[in-house]
Design an enzyme around this catalytic site. Structure first.
Site, PDB file in Angstrom:
ATOM      1  N   ARG A  19       0.803  -1.219   0.000  1.00  0.00           N
ATOM      2  CA  ARG A  19       0.000   0.000   0.000  1.00  0.00           C
ATOM      3  C   ARG A  19       0.843   1.280   0.000  1.00  0.00           C
ATOM      4  NH1 ARG A  19      -3.514  -2.239   4.990  1.00  0.00           N
ATOM      5  NH2 ARG A  19      -1.726  -3.648   5.091  1.00  0.00           N
ATOM      6  N   GLY A  87       1.946 -14.510   5.542  1.00  0.00           N
ATOM      7  CA  GLY A  87       1.097 -13.954   6.585  1.00  0.00           C
ATOM      8  C   GLY A  87       1.820 -13.799   7.918  1.00  0.00           C
ATOM      9  N   ARG A 344      27.954  24.598   2.431  1.00  0.00           N
ATOM     10  CA  ARG A 344      28.002  23.232   1.909  1.00  0.00           C
ATOM     11  C   ARG A 344      28.994  22.392   2.701  1.00  0.00           C
ATOM     12  NH1 ARG A 344      29.391  24.395  -4.019  1.00  0.00           N
ATOM     13  NH2 ARG A 344      29.657  22.129  -4.034  1.00  0.00           N
ATOM     14  N   ASN A 388      38.819  39.915   6.045  1.00  0.00           N
ATOM     15  CA  ASN A 388      37.530  40.365   5.530  1.00  0.00           C
ATOM     16  C   ASN A 388      37.448  40.021   4.046  1.00  0.00           C
ATOM     17  OD1 ASN A 388      35.076  42.277   6.201  1.00  0.00           O
ATOM     18  ND2 ASN A 388      35.776  42.754   4.134  1.00  0.00           N
ATOM     19  N   SER A 416      36.072  44.410  -3.418  1.00  0.00           N
ATOM     20  CA  SER A 416      34.829  43.983  -4.058  1.00  0.00           C
ATOM     21  C   SER A 416      35.117  43.380  -5.429  1.00  0.00           C
ATOM     22  CB  SER A 416      33.900  45.179  -4.247  1.00  0.00           C
ATOM     23  OG  SER A 416      33.583  45.689  -2.980  1.00  0.00           O
TER      24      SER A 416
HETATM   25  C1  UD1 Z   1      -2.316  -6.675  11.127  1.00  0.00           C
HETATM   26  C2  UD1 Z   1      -3.284  -7.590  11.885  1.00  0.00           C
HETATM   27  C3  UD1 Z   1      -4.520  -6.812  12.247  1.00  0.00           C
HETATM   28  C4  UD1 Z   1      -4.169  -5.587  13.049  1.00  0.00           C
HETATM   29  C5  UD1 Z   1      -3.127  -4.739  12.317  1.00  0.00           C
HETATM   30  C6  UD1 Z   1      -2.625  -3.659  13.264  1.00  0.00           C
HETATM   31  C7  UD1 Z   1      -2.937  -9.874  11.018  1.00  0.00           C
HETATM   32  C8  UD1 Z   1      -3.466 -10.931  10.129  1.00  0.00           C
HETATM   33  N1  UD1 Z   1      -3.609  -8.725  11.052  1.00  0.00           N
HETATM   34  O1  UD1 Z   1      -2.942  -6.313   9.911  1.00  0.00           O
HETATM   35  O2  UD1 Z   1      -5.398  -7.638  13.029  1.00  0.00           O
HETATM   36  O3  UD1 Z   1      -5.328  -4.829  13.320  1.00  0.00           O
HETATM   37  O4  UD1 Z   1      -2.010  -5.533  11.925  1.00  0.00           O
HETATM   38  O5  UD1 Z   1      -1.705  -2.805  12.650  1.00  0.00           O
HETATM   39  O6  UD1 Z   1      -1.961 -10.098  11.699  1.00  0.00           O
HETATM   40  N2  UD1 Z   1       4.486  -9.357   7.867  1.00  0.00           N
HETATM   41  C9  UD1 Z   1       5.495 -10.287   7.708  1.00  0.00           C
HETATM   42  N3  UD1 Z   1       5.269 -11.377   6.914  1.00  0.00           N
HETATM   43  C10 UD1 Z   1       4.090 -11.608   6.308  1.00  0.00           C
HETATM   44  C11 UD1 Z   1       3.054 -10.653   6.488  1.00  0.00           C
HETATM   45  C12 UD1 Z   1       3.290  -9.533   7.276  1.00  0.00           C
HETATM   46  O7  UD1 Z   1       6.593 -10.136   8.243  1.00  0.00           O
HETATM   47  O8  UD1 Z   1       3.965 -12.646   5.639  1.00  0.00           O
HETATM   48  C13 UD1 Z   1       4.759  -8.171   8.719  1.00  0.00           C
HETATM   49  C14 UD1 Z   1       4.650  -6.877   7.943  1.00  0.00           C
HETATM   50  O9  UD1 Z   1       5.918  -6.511   7.445  1.00  0.00           O
HETATM   51  C15 UD1 Z   1       4.159  -5.893   8.995  1.00  0.00           C
HETATM   52  C16 UD1 Z   1       3.424  -6.768  10.008  1.00  0.00           C
HETATM   53  O10 UD1 Z   1       3.789  -8.111   9.737  1.00  0.00           O
HETATM   54  O11 UD1 Z   1       5.213  -5.223   9.664  1.00  0.00           O
HETATM   55  C17 UD1 Z   1       1.915  -6.617   9.880  1.00  0.00           C
HETATM   56  O12 UD1 Z   1       1.525  -6.915   8.551  1.00  0.00           O
HETATM   57  P1  UD1 Z   1       0.471  -6.020   7.785  1.00  0.00           P
HETATM   58  O13 UD1 Z   1       0.324  -6.550   6.412  1.00  0.00           O
HETATM   59  O14 UD1 Z   1       0.797  -4.585   7.932  1.00  0.00           O
HETATM   60  O15 UD1 Z   1      -0.842  -6.390   8.607  1.00  0.00           O
HETATM   61  P2  UD1 Z   1      -2.168  -5.544   8.702  1.00  0.00           P
HETATM   62  O16 UD1 Z   1      -2.978  -5.777   7.482  1.00  0.00           O
HETATM   63  O17 UD1 Z   1      -1.862  -4.169   9.071  1.00  0.00           O
HETATM   64 CA    CA Z   2       0.017  -2.911   9.340  1.00  0.00          CA
END
Ligand code: UD1
Ligand code: CA
Length: 469
Positions: A19, A87, A344, A388, A416
């Protein structure tokens, strides 16, 4: 009663951050000059942790390198790669591979890498609650009028946390819930590991959700507690550029408030921008439009502004810096710089010196009490004490091929519109007349005047033929 168990942290930072629409991994976007992820780790290192494990994936090499360069802690920070981003549950499993299997009577904080506003006090409160309640999991939740995008907290009839449902999987009734998951948790590691093995990707995003571990633990008869955040902004996740700007505004306000409490005045804090690593001494006064970046330091009683952009520059005490751009420079005590000066890289202005309007300096040492009051270029040069440099003086440091140095002695004065063609040395106390073009050294106490602008035809072509010695 709760018991003490060693505490560690797993930071999830493998996601792409789609995003953000950026070629830079999301967690490396800066807030107040420091990458988002480093703010998270700074908060963690304020706690007595055994170790921090960072799960990297998207842009792993860049993320790891940036962290290693900018970390300011003795605490062991390790990296684990999550090769495919399946995830947050899968990422947590990856993080836990860094821990030994045999000893699992410990607690682990799981924190996303995209919550830069998180405070150490809040993390400590979660760990405390986790221990005293002896829960299998403790989560930080937030109550907000704008729950859009967050997972919703489902509570049972006894008001205990039952499960978390992600926005895309939620029913209309669930979407109306205003208590959201901040993604900040404390788990019993020995209970989290088997719970993660039971996650399934059968959901709207086809991912292994860490959030489902809560329902799994409850179903297995374990207790889950929640701490409701006092300040929901603290748990704000940065997912897009609008949230990045929002988080930046909160962070800047915090930084400004902290400095005002230590004795720094700001005419208008909402138009004062101070990076996280900047240091200010008491009685510094910042006027509107001041941007202080990087490792800038400003000494006591110095006034900066209006409208200055100062990067990695050390400014002494009792100086006045107005409408100035400065980078990688040093400015002494009781100096006056600007308005409309451009310092600089490599400029060093000694105590009591003055740099005035429309002056550009680079790789230049301006001696104690020296003056460059207006319209000058001083590059690759030394200006002696009390000298100066008049309006329109140029150190012609570049011959089209190489840069050369100019040395102006103590108490010397240039006229100058004079041009000092480097390499050249003007002796102590020497005078340069207005409009002079100086092509050879001027002895101490001498006067140099006139313009030796004789014409040598075909010079440029012959020069290009000659091999450079
Ligand atoms: C997540 C939560 C959501 C919560 C929100 C708060 C889950 C499924 N959802 O959603 O409930 O309200 O955060 O901010 O957990 N990441 C990994 N590997 C992956 C996926 C994500 O390391 O495979 C890391 C991302 O880099 C990030 C964090 O996990 O720093 C959260 O992932 P993100 O995709 O931002 O989750 P949200 O959709 O915000
Ligand atoms: Ca997040």
């Amino acid at each position: 009663m709760g018991q003490y168990r060693p505490l560690s942290a797993v930071v999830l930072a493998a996601g792409e951050g789609t995003r953000m629409r950026s070629s830079t991994p999301k967690v490396l976007h800066p807030i107040a000059g420091r990458p988002i992820l480093l703010h998270v780790i700074d908060a963690l290192t304020a706690l007595p942790l055994q170790r921090i494990v960072v799960v990297v994936g998207h842009g792993a090499e860049r993320v790891t390198k940036t962290l290693q360069e900018q970390l300011a802690t003795e605490m062991p920070v390790e990296f684990v790669e999550q090769r495919v981003q399946r995830g947050t549950g899968d990422a947590t499993s990856a993080g836990l591979t860094a821990f030994a299997d045999d000893f699992d009577e410990d607690d682990v904080l799981v924190v996303p890498g995209d919550t830069p506003l998180l405070r150490p006090e809040t993390l400590a409160a979660i760990a405390r609650e986790h221990r005293s309640s002896d829960a299998a999991a403790t989560l930080l939740t937030a109550v907000t009028h704008d729950p859009d995008g967050y997972g919703r907290i489902l509570r049972d009839k006894l008001d205990r946390v039952a499960a978390i449902v992600e926005q895309l999987d939620a029913s209309p009734d669930e979407l109306a819930i205003q208590e959201v998951n901040t993604s900040i948790y404390c788990f019993r590691r020995g209970l989290l590991m088997p719970a993660l093995r039971r996650l399934s990707p059968e959901n709207a995003q086809g991912e292994y959700y860490l959030t489902d571990a809560v329902g799994v633990l409850r179903a297995a008869g374990h207790s889950v507690t929640a701490v409701i955040a006092d300040d929901p902004t603290e748990a704000m996740g940065v997912n897009d550029r609008a949230q990045l700007a929002e988080a930046e505004a909160v962070m800047r306000e915090r930084i400004n408030t902290r400095w005002m409490r230590t004795g720094v005045s700001m005419t208008d804090p909402s138009h004062t921008y101070i990076d996280a690593a900047v240091e200010l001494e008491p009685d510094v006064r910042l006027l509107p439009g001041v941007i202080l970046e990087g490792r800038t330091v400003v000494g006591a009683h110095t006034v900066v502004g209006p409208d200055c952009h100062i990067v990695d520059t050390i400014v002494g005490e009792n100086s006045v810096i107005r409408n100035t751009v400065a980078r990688d420079s040093e400015i002494g005590d009781r100096c006056s710089v600007g308005p409309f000066a451009h310092l600089r890289a490599g400029t060093r202005v000694a105590d009591d010196a003055h740099i005035g309007g429309f002056v550009e300096t680079k790789n230049a040492e301006i001696g104690e009490g020296a003056k460059v009051p207006h319209l000058a270029y001083v590059g690759d040069a030394e200006v002696g004490p009390r000298a100066n440099v008049a309006a329109g003086t140029i150190t012609a440091n570049y011959d089209g091929k190489d840069k050369h140095r100019t040395k102006i002695g103590a108490d010397a004065r240039t006229g100058s519109n004079s041009v000092l063609v480097a390499p050249v040395e003007v002796g102590d106390g020497a005078y340069i007349a207005a409009g002079a073009v100086v092509t050879s050294d001027v002895p101490a106490g001498a006067l140099a005047k006139g313009v030796p602008a004789r014409i040598t035809e075909g010079w440029a072509a012959r020069r290009d033929e000659k091999p450079t010695p």
